[in-house]
Design a protein around this motif. Structure first.
Motif, PDB file in Angstrom:
ATOM      1  N   LYS A   1       0.840  -1.204   0.000  1.00  0.00           N
ATOM      2  CA  LYS A   1       0.000   0.000   0.000  1.00  0.00           C
ATOM      3  C   LYS A   1       0.877   1.258   0.000  1.00  0.00           C
ATOM      4  CE  LYS A   1      -3.870   2.108   2.437  1.00  0.00           C
ATOM      5  NZ  LYS A   1      -4.802   1.985   3.558  1.00  0.00           N
ATOM      6  N   ARG A   2       1.933   1.254   0.775  1.00  0.00           N
ATOM      7  CA  ARG A   2       2.842   2.398   0.848  1.00  0.00           C
ATOM      8  C   ARG A   2       3.497   2.661  -0.507  1.00  0.00           C
ATOM      9  NH1 ARG A   2       3.266   6.846   2.530  1.00  0.00           N
ATOM     10  NH2 ARG A   2       2.428   6.068   4.475  1.00  0.00           N
ATOM     11  N   ARG A   3       3.886   1.594  -1.214  1.00  0.00           N
ATOM     12  CA  ARG A   3       4.524   1.741  -2.531  1.00  0.00           C
ATOM     13  C   ARG A   3       3.559   2.370  -3.526  1.00  0.00           C
ATOM     14  NH1 ARG A   3       4.768  -1.782  -6.726  1.00  0.00           N
ATOM     15  NH2 ARG A   3       3.941  -3.449  -5.446  1.00  0.00           N
ATOM     16  N   ILE A   4       2.305   1.930  -3.511  1.00  0.00           N
ATOM     17  CA  ILE A   4       1.293   2.503  -4.415  1.00  0.00           C
ATOM     18  C   ILE A   4       1.083   3.984  -4.094  1.00  0.00           C
ATOM     19  CG2 ILE A   4      -1.151   2.422  -5.055  1.00  0.00           C
ATOM     20  CD1 ILE A   4      -0.990  -0.642  -4.681  1.00  0.00           C
ATOM     21  N   MET A   5       1.011   4.312  -2.822  1.00  0.00           N
ATOM     22  CA  MET A   5       0.827   5.712  -2.428  1.00  0.00           C
ATOM     23  C   MET A   5       2.041   6.557  -2.801  1.00  0.00           C
ATOM     24  SD  MET A   5      -1.087   5.227   1.227  1.00  0.00           S
ATOM     25  CE  MET A   5      -1.313   6.957   1.562  1.00  0.00           C
ATOM     26  N   ASP A   6       3.236   6.003  -2.675  1.00  0.00           N
ATOM     27  CA  ASP A   6       4.457   6.728  -3.048  1.00  0.00           C
ATOM     28  C   ASP A   6       4.514   7.024  -4.544  1.00  0.00           C
ATOM     29  OD1 ASP A   6       5.321   6.775  -0.443  1.00  0.00           O
ATOM     30  OD2 ASP A   6       6.733   5.099  -0.661  1.00  0.00           O
ATOM     31  N   MET A   7       3.826   6.223  -5.347  1.00  0.00           N
ATOM     32  CA  MET A   7       3.780   6.458  -6.789  1.00  0.00           C
ATOM     33  C   MET A   7       2.773   7.544  -7.154  1.00  0.00           C
ATOM     34  SD  MET A   7       4.213   2.735  -8.585  1.00  0.00           S
ATOM     35  CE  MET A   7       3.221   1.711  -7.524  1.00  0.00           C
ATOM     36  N   GLY A   8       2.076   8.095  -6.170  1.00  0.00           N
ATOM     37  CA  GLY A   8       1.141   9.186  -6.425  1.00  0.00           C
ATOM     38  C   GLY A   8      -0.306   8.757  -6.501  1.00  0.00           C
ATOM     39  N   VAL A   9      -0.582   7.480  -6.332  1.00  0.00           N
ATOM     40  CA  VAL A   9      -1.963   6.994  -6.375  1.00  0.00           C
ATOM     41  C   VAL A   9      -2.524   7.062  -4.958  1.00  0.00           C
ATOM     42  CG1 VAL A   9      -3.475   5.074  -6.972  1.00  0.00           C
ATOM     43  CG2 VAL A   9      -1.397   5.460  -8.285  1.00  0.00           C
ATOM     44  N   THR A  10      -3.279   8.127  -4.690  1.00  0.00           N
ATOM     45  CA  THR A  10      -3.878   8.320  -3.367  1.00  0.00           C
ATOM     46  C   THR A  10      -5.372   8.589  -3.527  1.00  0.00           C
ATOM     47  OG1 THR A  10      -3.308  10.666  -3.464  1.00  0.00           O
ATOM     48  CG2 THR A  10      -1.771   9.225  -2.300  1.00  0.00           C
ATOM     49  N   LYS A  11      -6.095   8.566  -2.426  1.00  0.00           N
ATOM     50  CA  LYS A  11      -7.541   8.785  -2.441  1.00  0.00           C
ATOM     51  C   LYS A  11      -7.860  10.153  -3.050  1.00  0.00           C
ATOM     52  CE  LYS A  11     -11.488   8.940   0.643  1.00  0.00           C
ATOM     53  NZ  LYS A  11     -11.938   8.929   2.034  1.00  0.00           N
ATOM     54  N   GLY A  12      -8.820  10.169  -3.983  1.00  0.00           N
ATOM     55  CA  GLY A  12      -9.274  11.417  -4.591  1.00  0.00           C
ATOM     56  C   GLY A  12      -8.561  11.816  -5.873  1.00  0.00           C
ATOM     57  N   VAL A  13      -7.435  11.175  -6.200  1.00  0.00           N
ATOM     58  CA  VAL A  13      -6.683  11.546  -7.398  1.00  0.00           C
ATOM     59  C   VAL A  13      -7.341  10.946  -8.654  1.00  0.00           C
ATOM     60  CG1 VAL A  13      -5.043   9.615  -7.472  1.00  0.00           C
ATOM     61  CG2 VAL A  13      -4.332  11.844  -8.270  1.00  0.00           C
ATOM     62  N   GLU A  14      -7.239  11.672  -9.767  1.00  0.00           N
ATOM     63  CA  GLU A  14      -7.792  11.174 -11.031  1.00  0.00           C
ATOM     64  C   GLU A  14      -6.723  10.390 -11.786  1.00  0.00           C
ATOM     65  OE1 GLU A  14     -10.012  13.977 -13.345  1.00  0.00           O
ATOM     66  OE2 GLU A  14     -11.607  13.837 -11.849  1.00  0.00           O
ATOM     67  N   VAL A  15      -7.149   9.263 -12.357  1.00  0.00           N
ATOM     68  CA  VAL A  15      -6.245   8.367 -13.077  1.00  0.00           C
ATOM     69  C   VAL A  15      -6.806   8.158 -14.477  1.00  0.00           C
ATOM     70  CG1 VAL A  15      -5.242   6.061 -13.122  1.00  0.00           C
ATOM     71  CG2 VAL A  15      -5.599   7.186 -10.941  1.00  0.00           C
ATOM     72  N   TYR A  16      -5.969   8.382 -15.489  1.00  0.00           N
ATOM     73  CA  TYR A  16      -6.363   8.167 -16.892  1.00  0.00           C
ATOM     74  C   TYR A  16      -5.714   6.871 -17.367  1.00  0.00           C
ATOM     75  CZ  TYR A  16      -6.479   8.746 -21.959  1.00  0.00           C
ATOM     76  OH  TYR A  16      -6.659   8.543 -23.302  1.00  0.00           O
ATOM     77  N   VAL A  17      -6.534   5.943 -17.862  1.00  0.00           N
ATOM     78  CA  VAL A  17      -6.021   4.655 -18.343  1.00  0.00           C
ATOM     79  C   VAL A  17      -5.567   4.835 -19.787  1.00  0.00           C
ATOM     80  CG1 VAL A  17      -6.525   2.219 -18.694  1.00  0.00           C
ATOM     81  CG2 VAL A  17      -7.625   3.451 -16.817  1.00  0.00           C
TER      82      VAL A  17
END
Length: 73
Positions: free
Chosen positions: A25-41
């Motif tokens: 979970k920490r690694r994913i958050m360190d990559m910038g993927v956090t709650k509320g952020v928009e992600v474009y596939v």
């Protein structure tokens, strides 16, 4: 519950929650993927692994297992 793994190419989704625990979970958050952020596939590899996304202005490749831990809306 829909995960990032189920998102289609060209979709922009919003992160609702991160599952998993500890270092993963920490690694994913360190990559910038956090709650509320928009992600474009951007694209998905022919066999579905990895998934290429744009987060906070940069490209990121995620494994299917990691993408499954990211709940979206």
């Amino acid at each position: 519950m829909k995960t990032l793994r189920e998102a289609k190419v060209g979709e922009t989704v919003k992160v609702v929650k991160l599952h998993g625990e500890g270092a993963v979970k920490r690694r994913i958050m360190d990559m910038g993927v956090t709650k509320g952020v928009e992600v474009y596939v951007r694209k998905v590899a022919p066999l579905g692994d990895p998934i290429e996304v744009t987060v906070r202005g940069y490209e990121l490749s995620l494994r299917k297992d990691d993408a499954e831990m990211i709940e979206i809306e």
